[in-house]
Motif scaffolding. Sequence first.
Motif, mmCIF file in Angstrom:
data_model
loop_
_atom_site.group_PDB
_atom_site.id
_atom_site.type_symbol
_atom_site.label_atom_id
_atom_site.label_comp_id
_atom_site.label_asym_id
_atom_site.label_seq_id
_atom_site.Cartn_x
_atom_site.Cartn_y
_atom_site.Cartn_z
ATOM 1 N N ILE A 39 27.029 0.582 63.175
ATOM 2 C CA ILE A 39 27.546 1.261 61.983
ATOM 3 C C ILE A 39 27.318 2.765 62.077
ATOM 4 O O ILE A 39 28.200 3.574 61.746
ATOM 5 C CB ILE A 39 26.885 0.684 60.719
ATOM 6 N N LYS A 40 26.131 3.158 62.561
ATOM 7 C CA LYS A 40 25.832 4.585 62.711
ATOM 8 C C LYS A 40 26.788 5.229 63.714
ATOM 9 O O LYS A 40 27.305 6.327 63.477
ATOM 10 C CB LYS A 40 24.381 4.748 63.175
ATOM 11 N N GLN A 41 27.035 4.549 64.826
ATOM 12 C CA GLN A 41 27.954 5.086 65.826
ATOM 13 C C GLN A 41 29.374 5.178 65.283
ATOM 14 O O GLN A 41 30.107 6.127 65.588
ATOM 15 C CB GLN A 41 27.922 4.203 67.081
ATOM 16 N N PHE A 42 29.762 4.199 64.481
ATOM 17 C CA PHE A 42 31.102 4.210 63.894
ATOM 18 C C PHE A 42 31.299 5.435 63.001
ATOM 19 O O PHE A 42 32.322 6.128 63.104
ATOM 20 C CB PHE A 42 31.322 2.935 63.090
ATOM 21 N N PHE A 43 30.351 5.708 62.134
ATOM 22 C CA PHE A 43 30.506 6.816 61.187
ATOM 23 C C PHE A 43 30.321 8.185 61.854
ATOM 24 O O PHE A 43 30.638 9.206 61.242
ATOM 25 C CB PHE A 43 29.536 6.656 60.022
ATOM 26 N N ARG A 44 29.826 8.209 63.076
ATOM 27 C CA ARG A 44 29.739 9.477 63.798
ATOM 28 C C ARG A 44 31.098 9.910 64.348
ATOM 29 O O ARG A 44 31.296 11.081 64.647
ATOM 30 C CB ARG A 44 28.730 9.352 64.943
ATOM 31 N N LEU A 45 32.015 8.940 64.504
ATOM 32 C CA LEU A 45 33.358 9.249 64.998
ATOM 33 C C LEU A 45 34.262 9.516 63.800
ATOM 34 O O LEU A 45 34.853 8.605 63.226
ATOM 35 C CB LEU A 45 33.883 8.082 65.840
ATOM 36 N N ARG A 46 34.372 10.779 63.409
ATOM 37 C CA ARG A 46 35.049 11.149 62.174
ATOM 38 C C ARG A 46 36.519 10.733 62.168
ATOM 39 O O ARG A 46 37.026 10.213 61.174
ATOM 40 C CB ARG A 46 34.924 12.658 61.959
ATOM 41 N N GLU A 47 37.196 10.924 63.294
ATOM 42 C CA GLU A 47 38.618 10.566 63.347
ATOM 43 C C GLU A 47 38.812 9.064 63.160
ATOM 44 O O GLU A 47 39.739 8.614 62.485
ATOM 45 C CB GLU A 47 39.229 11.014 64.676
ATOM 46 N N GLN A 48 37.943 8.274 63.782
ATOM 47 C CA GLN A 48 38.048 6.823 63.655
ATOM 48 C C GLN A 48 37.812 6.381 62.222
ATOM 49 O O GLN A 48 38.504 5.492 61.715
ATOM 50 C CB GLN A 48 37.037 6.150 64.588
ATOM 51 N N VAL A 49 36.851 6.986 61.557
ATOM 52 C CA VAL A 49 36.548 6.647 60.162
ATOM 53 C C VAL A 49 37.749 6.963 59.275
ATOM 54 O O VAL A 49 38.163 6.139 58.449
ATOM 55 C CB VAL A 49 35.300 7.408 59.676
ATOM 56 N N ILE A 50 38.321 8.153 59.455
ATOM 57 C CA ILE A 50 39.457 8.566 58.630
ATOM 58 C C ILE A 50 40.642 7.627 58.842
ATOM 59 O O ILE A 50 41.272 7.170 57.878
ATOM 60 C CB ILE A 50 39.850 10.021 58.949
ATOM 61 N N PHE A 51 40.953 7.304 60.095
ATOM 62 C CA PHE A 51 42.090 6.438 60.376
ATOM 63 C C PHE A 51 41.869 5.031 59.815
ATOM 64 O O PHE A 51 42.777 4.434 59.230
ATOM 65 C CB PHE A 51 42.336 6.354 61.880
ATOM 66 N N THR A 52 40.664 4.511 59.977
ATOM 67 C CA THR A 52 40.367 3.144 59.525
ATOM 68 C C THR A 52 40.563 3.004 58.029
ATOM 69 O O THR A 52 41.221 2.062 57.568
ATOM 70 C CB THR A 52 38.925 2.759 59.903
ATOM 71 N N PHE A 53 40.031 3.938 57.255
ATOM 72 C CA PHE A 53 40.105 3.819 55.806
ATOM 73 C C PHE A 53 41.433 4.317 55.245
ATOM 74 O O PHE A 53 41.841 3.911 54.153
ATOM 75 C CB PHE A 53 38.938 4.570 55.156
ATOM 76 N N ALA A 54 42.114 5.184 55.983
ATOM 77 C CA ALA A 54 43.403 5.711 55.503
ATOM 78 C C ALA A 54 44.547 4.752 55.769
ATOM 79 O O ALA A 54 45.552 4.775 55.050
ATOM 80 C CB ALA A 54 43.693 7.058 56.143
ATOM 81 N N PHE A 55 44.417 3.900 56.782
ATOM 82 C CA PHE A 55 45.517 3.021 57.190
ATOM 83 C C PHE A 55 46.100 2.209 56.026
ATOM 84 O O PHE A 55 47.296 2.321 55.732
ATOM 85 C CB PHE A 55 45.036 2.102 58.323
ATOM 86 N N PRO A 56 45.338 1.388 55.300
ATOM 87 C CA PRO A 56 45.940 0.614 54.211
ATOM 88 C C PRO A 56 46.343 1.467 53.017
ATOM 89 O O PRO A 56 47.317 1.161 52.320
ATOM 90 C CB PRO A 56 44.843 -0.383 53.837
#
Length: 288
Positions: A39-56
Amino acid sequence: MTSTVRTRNRTSDADADADAAPRLPGAWRLGLIRGALEIKQFFRLREQVIFTFAFPIVFLFLFASIFGDDMANTGSTASQYYVASMIAAGIMSTSFQSLGISIAIERDDKVLRRLRGTPMPPAAYFLGKIWLVLVTGILETAALLAFGTTLYDVQLPSGISGWLTLGWLFVLGITGCALLGIAISSVPKSAKSATSVVVLPFLVLQFISGVYILIDTVPGWMLNIGSLFPLKWLCQGLRGVFLPEAAAALEPAGSWEYGRIALVLGAWCIGGLLLCLLTFRWKSRSDG
């Protein structure tokens, strides 16, 4: 006699040291630790976080804007209809797509091979992935519902039964899709091909499962293919949570079929686990 006594003393000292040595944490505790790291590694990747939550959220905005307030035969609004579809697609995105790609990359980068050589139980690695999928899935669903209720007056389940139905659909859906994602991660030959191998079937399933298109307009033969996979049933169950009872007439069976949905999703959880056990590889094909 003296040598025998010394041997016994050394054996006793070794046994005492072994008893005094701290025991390694169990798989469950290591899984929690691994999950926190994921989870910590996931939230360190800002672009991935934005895309994941913005998609739906982006897709809900597009469909609600294109189709407007009313949708024929649903007895509801476009936003109400598509919030169910976007929750289902989001669940599969954070589980099937995310795990299918990330595990394939970790295998190609020899991360899995190094982990396999450590004392960490293999179950702890998969528990860590499940925790990551669960947390991101919950947060993504919550963000989508907050967006829908704030801007489009999406109606949330009114009673406890609706929330309970949403709960078991979420758990069974994300478990089955996560196991399917772990299984498909063994298909790509390399990290470079992982995205193409995983994204294409996910995209096709969204169209033939009633995510983007009204379920009564999808050709019957496509629905039959979609019925073989969990996404179609997850969408159907979530429509039952968010749409009025009259909208069940749009479904092929004329009802929400919650019992059948539970059986299919449960079967995918069992079948997905068997697929993982039979196909999962810790080393890439180039490593032999």
